[in-house]
Design an enzyme around this catalytic site. Structure first.
Site, PDB file in Angstrom:
ATOM      1  N   ILE A   1      -1.359  -8.400  -9.781  1.00 13.26           N
ATOM      2  CA  ILE A   1      -0.324  -7.369  -9.881  1.00 13.26           C
ATOM      3  C   ILE A   1       1.058  -7.998  -9.785  1.00 13.26           C
ATOM      4  O   ILE A   1       1.960  -7.685 -10.566  1.00 13.26           O
ATOM      5  CB  ILE A   1      -0.516  -6.302  -8.793  1.00 13.26           C
ATOM      6  CG1 ILE A   1      -1.846  -5.573  -8.988  1.00 13.26           C
ATOM      7  CG2 ILE A   1       0.643  -5.306  -8.794  1.00 13.26           C
ATOM      8  CD1 ILE A   1      -2.256  -4.705  -7.808  1.00 13.26           C
TER       9      ILE A   1
ATOM     10  N   THR B   1       3.878  -0.908  -3.549  1.00  9.41           N
ATOM     11  CA  THR B   1       2.725  -0.346  -4.250  1.00  9.41           C
ATOM     12  C   THR B   1       1.438  -0.986  -3.733  1.00  9.41           C
ATOM     13  O   THR B   1       0.395  -0.889  -4.384  1.00  9.41           O
ATOM     14  CB  THR B   1       2.829  -0.584  -5.773  1.00  9.41           C
ATOM     15  OG1 THR B   1       2.976  -1.991  -6.027  1.00  9.41           O
ATOM     16  CG2 THR B   1       4.002   0.179  -6.366  1.00  9.41           C
ATOM     17  N   ALA B   2       1.518  -1.644  -2.571  1.00  8.47           N
ATOM     18  CA  ALA B   2       0.365  -2.367  -2.019  1.00  8.47           C
ATOM     19  C   ALA B   2      -0.438  -1.441  -1.105  1.00  8.47           C
ATOM     20  O   ALA B   2      -1.303  -0.702  -1.555  1.00  8.47           O
ATOM     21  CB  ALA B   2       0.838  -3.619  -1.283  1.00  8.47           C
ATOM     22  N   ARG B   3      -0.138  -1.466   0.169  1.00  4.62           N
ATOM     23  CA  ARG B   3      -0.710  -0.569   1.165  1.00  4.62           C
ATOM     24  C   ARG B   3       0.390  -0.201   2.149  1.00  4.62           C
ATOM     25  O   ARG B   3       1.216  -1.041   2.523  1.00  4.62           O
ATOM     26  CB  ARG B   3      -1.875  -1.232   1.909  1.00  4.62           C
ATOM     27  CG  ARG B   3      -3.173  -1.310   1.121  1.00  4.62           C
ATOM     28  CD  ARG B   3      -3.797   0.075   0.957  1.00  4.62           C
ATOM     29  NE  ARG B   3      -5.112   0.033   0.349  1.00  4.62           N
ATOM     30  CZ  ARG B   3      -5.343   0.163  -0.951  1.00  4.62           C
ATOM     31  NH1 ARG B   3      -4.326   0.331  -1.793  1.00  4.62           N
ATOM     32  NH2 ARG B   3      -6.578   0.131  -1.421  1.00  4.62           N
TER      33      ARG B   3
ATOM     34  N   ASP C   1       4.767   4.076  -3.275  1.00  7.73           N
ATOM     35  CA  ASP C   1       3.570   4.730  -3.812  1.00  7.73           C
ATOM     36  C   ASP C   1       2.483   4.815  -2.755  1.00  7.73           C
ATOM     37  O   ASP C   1       1.461   5.466  -2.970  1.00  7.73           O
ATOM     38  CB  ASP C   1       3.054   3.934  -5.024  1.00  7.73           C
ATOM     39  CG  ASP C   1       1.905   4.619  -5.736  1.00  7.73           C
ATOM     40  OD1 ASP C   1       1.994   5.845  -5.948  1.00  7.73           O
ATOM     41  OD2 ASP C   1       0.914   3.944  -6.085  1.00  7.73           O
TER      42      ASP C   1
ATOM     43  N   GLU D   1      -1.449   7.941   4.956  1.00  9.02           N
ATOM     44  CA  GLU D   1      -1.683   8.856   3.837  1.00  9.02           C
ATOM     45  C   GLU D   1      -2.715   9.917   4.207  1.00  9.02           C
ATOM     46  O   GLU D   1      -3.699   9.602   4.870  1.00  9.02           O
ATOM     47  CB  GLU D   1      -2.187   8.066   2.616  1.00  9.02           C
ATOM     48  CG  GLU D   1      -1.167   7.107   2.050  1.00  9.02           C
ATOM     49  CD  GLU D   1      -1.696   6.354   0.825  1.00  9.02           C
ATOM     50  OE1 GLU D   1      -2.703   6.793   0.214  1.00  9.02           O
ATOM     51  OE2 GLU D   1      -1.110   5.320   0.490  1.00  9.02           O
TER      52      GLU D   1
ATOM     53  N   HIS E   1       0.496   7.842  -4.322  1.00  9.90           N
ATOM     54  CA  HIS E   1      -0.530   6.818  -4.575  1.00  9.90           C
ATOM     55  C   HIS E   1      -1.095   6.973  -5.994  1.00  9.90           C
ATOM     56  O   HIS E   1      -2.279   7.262  -6.185  1.00  9.90           O
ATOM     57  CB  HIS E   1      -1.653   6.910  -3.537  1.00  9.90           C
ATOM     58  CG  HIS E   1      -2.368   5.595  -3.351  1.00  9.90           C
ATOM     59  ND1 HIS E   1      -2.899   5.201  -2.155  1.00  9.90           N
ATOM     60  CD2 HIS E   1      -2.644   4.591  -4.225  1.00  9.90           C
ATOM     61  CE1 HIS E   1      -3.464   4.006  -2.291  1.00  9.90           C
ATOM     62  NE2 HIS E   1      -3.318   3.620  -3.544  1.00  9.90           N
TER      63      HIS E   1
END
Length: 360
Positions: free
Chosen positions: A192, A269-271, A295, A300, A318
């Site tokens: 990525i 955009t990872a965790r 994201d 979450e 996400h």
């Protein structure tokens, strides 16, 4: 019994099939939808194994079901990110119960696999894979680039004011910045990160990166390897593209934000767990960080109120791989991992921590 087929346990759903069914049923309620490619591929595993699913819907019940013998004879598990609501994290007693049921392979549909305790799986001789098709890297990098541009150009305040009937706002939003001639620091230069680097370079950005180890020059694509401290201090935009594990949890917090350039932009955009959201909110409130694009989140689907209330923050729920093409390719890849486990006793894309792990 001798000669009987092994079982494959499905944890979660074949998302592309569910999405197509829902969409077509809403349009043509009296016509059954066609079988999606991923569902067809999963169904084809029936020639090799009995396909089963849990009856339980919450973690405590799932552990009891594991211990009841319902899954005895299961060789491989196909799991999704969303299935954590059914099973809880795959760790401890759950891993032990799955191993006792005969599970030897877990094929996880997703790049990040922090929901699975890899060391415990290794102890119990359970092999784990994740999905690694090119589409996953491209789609997630596209999402990161969208968030990067939105945050850097300060688009979000005007998006909000336009929908409220106030055109650019009164007063108008502050001017944003062009990506050209800015420095993008990528923390985690896997598939990525490398995909994002190429796209950012096309916009005229200089790219630096920090990784567990320096990449071969052929994989760097012109990006420059720097120390973690250099990346924080030299980047106009910091993009988080690293896996979540015990070493990276909370890696970006108050001290790290203070080391970044005044007014830097952060993209994740990872965790969510790699960053301290409360510290990010503080850094935004003091303008140490000018804006950010997210994201993923620490807890979450809950999001820190300070992020929701800040108009400069670009937020997505996400959606890094949320395209028909990518979801299908990911599911087909994961199904291929299950098929490989059944036919050859090996996974095609084992997680990094288990590369070289002995079979059996």
């Amino acid at each position: 019994m001798p000669g009987s087929k092994p079982k494959v346990l499905l944890l979660g759903e074949i998302a592309q099939y569910v999405h197509i069914c829902y969409t077509l049923y809403s349009l043509l309620p009296h016509h059954p939808p066609p079988i999606a490619p991923a569902q067809s591929a999963y169904n084809s595993l029936a020639s090799l194994a009995d396909l089963i699913a849990p009856k339980s819907t919450k973690p405590a019940d799932f552990l009891d079901e594991c211990r009841s013998g319902a899954f005895d004879g299961t060789k491989a598990v196909y799991r999704t990110f969303q299935s954590v609501s059914i099973t809880g994290r795959i760790e401890g007693e759950v891993v032990k119960a799955l191993a006792e049921a005969g599970v030897r392979f877990i094929a996880h549909n997703g790049a990040g696999y922090d929901q699975i305790d890899i060391p415990t799986c290794t102890t119990h001789k359970i092999h784990v894979s994740n999905t690694a098709p090119p589409a996953l890297s491209a789609a997630t990098a596209d999402t990161a680039l969208f968030l990067l541009l939105g945050a850097l150009r300060n688009f979000n305040p005007s998006l909000l004011s336009l929908r409220s009937g106030s055109w650019r706002g009164a007063p108008p939003a502050a001017l944003g910045h062009d990506p050209a001639h800015k420095t993008l620091g990528i923390l985690g230069m896997g598939g990525i990160g490398r995909n994002l680097a190429a796209k950012a370079a096309a916009l005229g950005m200089s790219v630096i990166y920090h990784n567990r180890r320096k990449l071969p020059p052929t994989d760097e694509g012109g990006a420059k390897y720097v120390s973690f401290e250099e990346l924080l201090g030299d980047s106009d935009v910091v993009s988080l593209n690293l896996p979540l594990n015990e070493k990276t949890r909370g890696m970006i917090g108050k001290a790290e934000f203070e080391k970044m350039k005044k007014g830097a932009v952060v993209v994740n955009t990872a965790r969510g767990g790699v960053m301290d959201e409360a510290a990010l909110v503080e850094a935004l409130n003091t303008a140490q960080i000018s804006s950010c694009g997210l994201d993923v989140y620490e807890n979450e689907p809950q999001i820190h109120p300070g992020l929701i209330d800040n108009p400069k923050v670009m937020l997505l729920p996400h959606m890094g791989t949320w395209t028909e093409e990518t979801q299908t390719e990911m599911e087909l890849w994961n199904i291929a991992n299950v098929r490989s486990a059944l036919e050859t006793g090996k996974l095609k894309s084992p997680v990094a921590e288990q590369e070289g792990m002995c079979d059996g």
